[in-house]
Design an enzyme around this catalytic site. Sequence first.
Site, short mmCIF file in Angstrom:
data_model
loop_
_atom_site.label_atom_id
_atom_site.label_comp_id
_atom_site.label_asym_id
_atom_site.label_seq_id
_atom_site.Cartn_x
_atom_site.Cartn_y
_atom_site.Cartn_z
N CYS A 136 0.84 -1.20 0.00
CA CYS A 136 0.00 0.00 0.00
C CYS A 136 0.87 1.25 0.00
CB CYS A 136 -0.94 0.01 1.21
SG CYS A 136 -2.03 1.45 1.27
N CYS A 139 -0.52 4.07 2.17
CA CYS A 139 -0.29 3.84 3.59
C CYS A 139 1.16 4.11 3.98
CB CYS A 139 -0.63 2.39 3.96
SG CYS A 139 -2.24 1.81 3.41
N ASP A 140 2.09 3.60 3.19
CA ASP A 140 3.49 3.55 3.60
C ASP A 140 4.45 4.40 2.77
OD1 ASP A 140 2.73 1.70 5.57
OD2 ASP A 140 2.97 0.02 4.18
#
Length: 315
Positions: A136, A139-140
Amino acid sequence: MTEEKVKVLIIGSGPAGYTAAIYASRAGLNPVLVTGGEPGGQLTTTNDVENFPGYPEGINGPAMMVDLQKQAERFGTDIRYGLVTSVDFSGYPHKAVVDEKHEITADAIIISTGASAKYLGLESEAKLMNQGVSACAVCDGFFYKGKDVAVVGAGDTAAEEALYLANICPKVHMIVRRDEMRASTIMQERVKNAANIEIHWNSSTEEVLGENEVTGIRIVDNVSGEKSEIPLSGFFVAIGHKPNTDIFKDYLDTDESGYLLVEPGTSKTKVEGVFVTGDAADRVYRQAITAAGSGCMGALDAERFLAAKEFEMAQ
């Protein structure tokens, strides 16, 4: 097989399931939540969560799930560790079997089984999970700002992730298995026109390099067999997700990828009293915050459904 009757059964944990549990328990519905095979869902495989509102310093993914679980338990949710192995939505009330040995009959069921990211299956990929390997970018990706990264995949999701990373990383290597992409024409054009995205056609990842963190990848040309190494810090796998919905397919409608279909703007399925929240139905956003929001929707929809049922029976 033992049997039990409950008002609300929540299948699955994670942000969607726990949020549904918080709302349902506060509404006095006495929900039972069965965690599933991966209690806490995908966030338990994430080190740091920095984009969930309310955590200004960020929070460890598993710790966040423990917080949500405690909050649900505080209001009376009965949380049980187990796996729902089959369901029967052919009649009402609905039935679910836990670990093939305990049958629960419920007036309302909220499905929060989520989805699982697909990975390449490399030993080095698994070893460096959360140490530079992620599924992701939204997300990261922030953790790799100013660093070179790679995205493997050829669909719209891979293109979106590459473009997202291209805004914060000096170089994005896109590893495409064939000589063409599956992404929509407009997404392909955007990727090809991005100055800092380099597409490696007809290429497969042979190994993710590094010991305690990703230092690069080794790719192989699928035509010539030639191998090369690319130094980088982050490796993002964007080859799709598989929704955990197989046990529901005999009763609920899905799209071509297996995501459960709901009535637009709600969590309602075609089966009365069955609701779906989180990534089991969401193929677009797949974020903790959207999953939590849909968990709220599922609980509110279930509460209104049960209230209408009680009124109907009282007439």
